[in-house]
Design a protein around this motif. Structure first.
Motif, PDB file in Angstrom:
ATOM      1  N   PRO A 468      18.608 -29.987  46.425  1.00  0.00           N
ATOM      2  CA  PRO A 468      17.245 -30.135  45.896  1.00  0.00           C
ATOM      3  C   PRO A 468      16.420 -31.149  46.684  1.00  0.00           C
ATOM      4  O   PRO A 468      16.958 -32.061  47.329  1.00  0.00           O
ATOM      5  N   ASP A 469      15.107 -30.977  46.603  1.00  0.00           N
ATOM      6  CA  ASP A 469      14.206 -31.974  47.189  1.00  0.00           C
ATOM      7  C   ASP A 469      14.371 -33.310  46.474  1.00  0.00           C
ATOM      8  O   ASP A 469      14.296 -34.368  47.108  1.00  0.00           O
ATOM      9  N   LEU A 470      14.580 -33.242  45.156  1.00  0.00           N
ATOM     10  CA  LEU A 470      14.712 -34.455  44.349  1.00  0.00           C
ATOM     11  C   LEU A 470      15.912 -34.359  43.411  1.00  0.00           C
ATOM     12  O   LEU A 470      16.149 -33.295  42.826  1.00  0.00           O
ATOM     13  N   LEU A 471      16.639 -35.449  43.291  1.00  0.00           N
ATOM     14  CA  LEU A 471      17.586 -35.624  42.186  1.00  0.00           C
ATOM     15  C   LEU A 471      16.967 -36.675  41.287  1.00  0.00           C
ATOM     16  O   LEU A 471      16.764 -37.822  41.695  1.00  0.00           O
ATOM     17  N   MET A 472      16.663 -36.309  40.042  1.00  0.00           N
ATOM     18  CA  MET A 472      16.037 -37.219  39.100  1.00  0.00           C
ATOM     19  C   MET A 472      17.093 -37.703  38.112  1.00  0.00           C
ATOM     20  O   MET A 472      17.781 -36.906  37.483  1.00  0.00           O
ATOM     21  N   ILE A 473      17.228 -39.027  37.999  1.00  0.00           N
ATOM     22  CA  ILE A 473      18.266 -39.633  37.175  1.00  0.00           C
ATOM     23  C   ILE A 473      17.613 -40.515  36.118  1.00  0.00           C
ATOM     24  O   ILE A 473      16.689 -41.280  36.416  1.00  0.00           O
ATOM     25  N   GLY A 474      18.082 -40.401  34.898  1.00  0.00           N
ATOM     26  CA  GLY A 474      17.557 -41.233  33.818  1.00  0.00           C
ATOM     27  C   GLY A 474      18.641 -41.541  32.809  1.00  0.00           C
ATOM     28  O   GLY A 474      19.811 -41.161  32.971  1.00  0.00           O
ATOM     29  N   MET A 475      18.258 -42.220  31.743  1.00  0.00           N
ATOM     30  CA  MET A 475      19.172 -42.559  30.646  1.00  0.00           C
ATOM     31  C   MET A 475      18.365 -42.629  29.363  1.00  0.00           C
ATOM     32  O   MET A 475      17.133 -42.750  29.382  1.00  0.00           O
ATOM     33  N   GLY A 476      19.055 -42.568  28.240  1.00  0.00           N
ATOM     34  CA  GLY A 476      18.380 -42.728  26.956  1.00  0.00           C
ATOM     35  C   GLY A 476      17.310 -41.685  26.720  1.00  0.00           C
ATOM     36  O   GLY A 476      17.507 -40.490  26.968  1.00  0.00           O
ATOM     37  N   SER A 477      16.150 -42.142  26.265  1.00  0.00           N
ATOM     38  CA  SER A 477      15.095 -41.240  25.797  1.00  0.00           C
ATOM     39  C   SER A 477      14.270 -40.593  26.901  1.00  0.00           C
ATOM     40  O   SER A 477      13.346 -39.840  26.605  1.00  0.00           O
ATOM     41  N   THR A 478      14.578 -40.860  28.168  1.00  0.00           N
ATOM     42  CA  THR A 478      13.713 -40.368  29.249  1.00  0.00           C
ATOM     43  C   THR A 478      13.954 -38.910  29.616  1.00  0.00           C
ATOM     44  O   THR A 478      13.177 -38.327  30.371  1.00  0.00           O
ATOM     45  N   PRO A 514      28.792 -36.230  43.815  1.00  0.00           N
ATOM     46  CA  PRO A 514      28.427 -34.949  44.422  1.00  0.00           C
ATOM     47  C   PRO A 514      26.935 -34.643  44.333  1.00  0.00           C
ATOM     48  O   PRO A 514      26.368 -34.039  45.261  1.00  0.00           O
ATOM     49  N   TYR A 515      26.294 -35.051  43.272  1.00  0.00           N
ATOM     50  CA  TYR A 515      24.864 -34.770  43.107  1.00  0.00           C
ATOM     51  C   TYR A 515      24.018 -35.712  43.959  1.00  0.00           C
ATOM     52  O   TYR A 515      22.967 -35.325  44.468  1.00  0.00           O
ATOM     53  N   LEU A 516      24.492 -36.935  44.145  1.00  0.00           N
ATOM     54  CA  LEU A 516      23.795 -37.860  45.038  1.00  0.00           C
ATOM     55  C   LEU A 516      23.856 -37.367  46.478  1.00  0.00           C
ATOM     56  O   LEU A 516      22.867 -37.448  47.222  1.00  0.00           O
ATOM     57  N   LYS A 517      25.004 -36.864  46.879  1.00  0.00           N
ATOM     58  CA  LYS A 517      25.188 -36.411  48.255  1.00  0.00           C
ATOM     59  C   LYS A 517      24.325 -35.201  48.594  1.00  0.00           C
ATOM     60  O   LYS A 517      23.883 -35.043  49.745  1.00  0.00           O
ATOM     61  N   SER A 518      24.093 -34.339  47.621  1.00  0.00           N
ATOM     62  CA  SER A 518      23.401 -33.076  47.906  1.00  0.00           C
ATOM     63  C   SER A 518      21.880 -33.195  47.918  1.00  0.00           C
ATOM     64  O   SER A 518      21.201 -32.302  48.413  1.00  0.00           O
ATOM     65  N   ALA A 519      21.335 -34.293  47.394  1.00  0.00           N
ATOM     66  CA  ALA A 519      19.879 -34.404  47.232  1.00  0.00           C
ATOM     67  C   ALA A 519      19.212 -34.999  48.469  1.00  0.00           C
ATOM     68  O   ALA A 519      19.751 -35.906  49.107  1.00  0.00           O
ATOM     69  N   LYS A 520      18.019 -34.497  48.775  1.00  0.00           N
ATOM     70  CA  LYS A 520      17.246 -35.053  49.880  1.00  0.00           C
ATOM     71  C   LYS A 520      16.652 -36.410  49.513  1.00  0.00           C
ATOM     72  O   LYS A 520      16.520 -37.291  50.362  1.00  0.00           O
ATOM     73  N   ARG A 521      16.258 -36.568  48.258  1.00  0.00           N
ATOM     74  CA  ARG A 521      15.695 -37.828  47.784  1.00  0.00           C
ATOM     75  C   ARG A 521      16.179 -38.059  46.351  1.00  0.00           C
ATOM     76  O   ARG A 521      16.297 -37.116  45.567  1.00  0.00           O
ATOM     77  N   ILE A 522      16.453 -39.301  46.002  1.00  0.00           N
ATOM     78  CA  ILE A 522      16.949 -39.653  44.667  1.00  0.00           C
ATOM     79  C   ILE A 522      15.919 -40.529  43.973  1.00  0.00           C
ATOM     80  O   ILE A 522      15.450 -41.524  44.535  1.00  0.00           O
ATOM     81  N   VAL A 523      15.570 -40.159  42.738  1.00  0.00           N
ATOM     82  CA  VAL A 523      14.600 -40.917  41.953  1.00  0.00           C
ATOM     83  C   VAL A 523      15.265 -41.335  40.647  1.00  0.00           C
ATOM     84  O   VAL A 523      15.834 -40.504  39.937  1.00  0.00           O
ATOM     85  N   VAL A 524      15.206 -42.626  40.324  1.00  0.00           N
ATOM     86  CA  VAL A 524      15.787 -43.140  39.095  1.00  0.00           C
ATOM     87  C   VAL A 524      14.657 -43.647  38.200  1.00  0.00           C
ATOM     88  O   VAL A 524      13.850 -44.484  38.605  1.00  0.00           O
ATOM     89  N   LEU A 525      14.622 -43.131  36.982  1.00  0.00           N
ATOM     90  CA  LEU A 525      13.553 -43.412  36.028  1.00  0.00           C
ATOM     91  C   LEU A 525      14.087 -44.335  34.935  1.00  0.00           C
ATOM     92  O   LEU A 525      15.102 -44.035  34.303  1.00  0.00           O
ATOM     93  N   GLU A 526      13.421 -45.471  34.687  1.00  0.00           N
ATOM     94  CA  GLU A 526      13.874 -46.370  33.623  1.00  0.00           C
ATOM     95  C   GLU A 526      12.758 -47.289  33.165  1.00  0.00           C
ATOM     96  O   GLU A 526      11.849 -47.634  33.916  1.00  0.00           O
ATOM     97  N   ASN A 527      12.853 -47.676  31.872  1.00  0.00           N
ATOM     98  CA  ASN A 527      11.854 -48.543  31.250  1.00  0.00           C
ATOM     99  C   ASN A 527      12.253 -50.010  31.385  1.00  0.00           C
ATOM    100  O   ASN A 527      12.586 -50.681  30.408  1.00  0.00           O
TER     101      ASN A 527
END
Length: 571
Positions: A468-478, A514-527
């Motif tokens: 993917p162009d982006l791997l989006m990672i979050g936790m909790g309510s996001t 494995p998901y980190l390795k496959s992504a072109k860019r990694i975005v982590v979302l957190e409050n």
């Protein structure tokens, strides 16, 4: 329309009848309440999103704003989409701010309520007006009113039903009938639960066999305590309001030592006070379940606002080194099932388990599918009921060195189960020991308990793309907000995968890699302001050069449009 958003503004708590009636029709709902930290006064609003499809995020804009004062219009009208509607109490001569593209319907909400006997019914009048604009059948709403007020007698029910009717009739006369652009498509009619995360945690605790909760009230955790005060005695349990969070945690440890499943719940300030007790749980290998409902910090901070800034405190807060689990529910269903799993893991591995939620998940009222009570295991681990006889002067090896690090556990009073329990380092029978070799073996024993141990769905994955162009990672309510942003990105041709990290500690690095390795860019979302989840990923997995953070720490939840815009700017 499939999806509508509305809000109630003012200094009155909006009643449950509106949402209850919508839930009865089978709509999916997502509610979020913005309220002041003051004991009395301050602006409050309650947003409710209505959809024919599952939703797990607040909407970017509003369709209908119901205002009980001018302040609500001034503060919230900018959220209205073009052509939106304001239903306002005519009592305060409402006006729209310059530049707001909306229709204003001034309804004598207070006057109608007072004419029926009390201004307390103004919420019913306003609810009737909102319901009518959506073109929904009043008989369903009236049924919800009857169930809510039936215990107060038919006269009260009749007055409230009349208040709903008059509010509906008045606004329909002003609007010329239901607003077609707001008319909802029929819902599926299926039965769904509608609750806040704290209620789901409380229910999960009961089902898990918890029979003691010791806690000190604090926002946004208090609803867990309030729920269990009403429910736990019906199952032979009790809730004890302690003098502080130190007492709450140590009391729960004492109950756990005696064999009773026990828990406590707090927020960031209370978690700080519990740190030494968490260490005691780890050293004595006594099960302990703590719920941390995160809010804005530090210190008193923002008691009634959204934040996810306690992660580092939960992972690193205790002095010394002990095994512990930190798990992060991401939905109402998770709050229920993860609480049960927390009790199982606490006993199975004899460790403290922290259930990490946030204010949006704890207090946001949401639809969830019916819970499955048939698939709930109860695991008590190495609990010994018939200990073998001991030699004279021999003690039970409560902290016996074992291959997996988990020692046999007996309850007080067990024949042949006599042993010492102390917070200082000890030998296999619990007797204090400062022997260097014993110390190292005991540390190794404790710390290897959780190696390779993962909860159910330690990470939750939606990965339709191999690269993917982006791997989006979050936790909790996001999670819901991320998914809505992904839909908009997909319309622009941006491919994305989504991982929700649900076990924070020990960190599930090998599952995530494995998901980190496959992504072109990694975005982590957190409050939070310091990218605490991203730091855990970099520490355990690497990829520091490819990780970008989207952070929000102003006390409000992420909106889908904000996440979409931030991702577009990254590309």
């Amino acid at each position: 329309m499939e999806d509508r958003g509305s809000a109630r503004g003012g200094r009155r708590k909006y009643g449950p009848h509106f949402s209850t009636a919508l839930n009865r029709l089978g709509y999916y709902l997502y509610g979020y309440r913005h309220f002041s930290s003051r004991i009395k006064g301050g602006h409050t609003n309650n947003k409710i999103r209505i959809s024919t499809k599952p939703i797990r995020a607040i909407s970017d804009d509003l369709d209908i704003l119901v205002a009980f004062d001018q302040e609500s219009i001034d503060l919230n009208s900018h959220e209205l989409r073009p052509g939106g509607v304001v239903v306002a109490d005519a009592k305060f001569n409402p006006t729209l701010p310059d530049g707001v593209d909306a229709r204003l319907f001034a309804v004598p909400i207070t006057a109608i309520a007072e004419e029926l006997g009390t201004s307390l019914m103004k919420n019913m009048v306003a609810s009737g007006a909102s319901w009518a604009l959506l073109g929904l059948p009043l008989e369903v709403f009236n049924k919800a009113v009857e169930e809510e007020f039936g215990r107060k007698g038919p006269a009260i029910v009749e007055k409230n039903v009349e208040a709903v009717k008059r509010g509906a009739e008045y606004v329909l006369e002003l609007a010329g009938g239901p607003l077609e652009e707001f008319r909802l498509e029929p819902a599926d009619g299926r039965q769904k639960l509608f609750m806040i995360g704290n209620e789901a945690i409380g229910l999960g605790a009961i089902v898990a066999g918890c029979r003691i909760m010791s806690a000190y009230p604090i926002t946004p955790a208090s609803e867990i305590m309030e729920y269990l005060i009403k429910k736990l005695p019906k199952f032979g349990g009790t809730v004890i309001q302690t003098e502080d969070e130190i007492a709450a945690a140590t009391m729960a440890i004492g109950a756990g030592y005696a064999g009773v499943r026990a828990m406590t719940a707090s927020a960031g300030p209370g978690l700080s006070l519990m740190m030494e007790s968490i260490g005691l749980s780890g050293m004595t290998e006594t099960p302990l379940v703590i719920v941390d409902t995160q809010r804005g910090g530090p210190s008193t901070g923002l008691p009634t606002k959204q934040e996810q800034s306690d992660l580092n405190a939960m992972v690193y807060g205790t002095h010394g080194e002990i095994p512990k689990l930190v798990i992060a529910p991401a939905s109402i269903e998770d709050c229920f099932y993860d609480t049960i799993e927390a009790f199982n893991m606490a006993e199975k591995y004899q460790v403290p388990v922290i259930v990490m939620t946030d204010l949006q998940l704890s207090l946001g009222k949401q639809s969830c599918e019916m819970l499955d009570y048939e698939k709930i295991p109860i695991e008590r681990g190495k609990l010994v009921k018939d200990a073998p006889p001991l030699e004279p002067n021999e003690l039970f090896k409560r902290y016996e060195f074992t291959e997996d690090g988990v020692s046999p556990r007996v309850l007080p009073g067990e024949k042949y189960g006599l042993h010492h329990v102390t917070g200082v380092e000890h030998d296999e029978a619990g007797r204090p020991s400062e022997n260097a070799q014993n110390r190292q073996k005991m540390m190794d024993k404790r710390l290897k308990k959780l190696k390779g141990v993962y909860i159910r769905e330690a990470i939750r994955v939606d990965a339709p793309h191999e690269a993917p162009d982006l791997l989006m990672i979050g936790m909790g309510s996001t999670g819901g907000t991320i998914d809505e942003a992904r839909q908009r990105l997909a319309a622009d041709g941006v491919t994305s995968n989504h991982v929700t990290v649900r076990q924070i500690h020990p960190f599930p690095a090998d599952l995530l890699l494995p998901y980190l390795k496959s992504a072109k860019r990694i975005v982590v979302l957190e409050n939070n302001a310091t990218a605490q989840l991203a730091a855990q990923i970099k520490l355990h997995c690497g990829f520091a050069d490819n990780i970008r953070s989207i952070l929000k720490y102003d006390g409000t939840p992420f909106l889908p449009s904000e996440v979409y815009k931030a991702c577009k700017e990254l590309n």
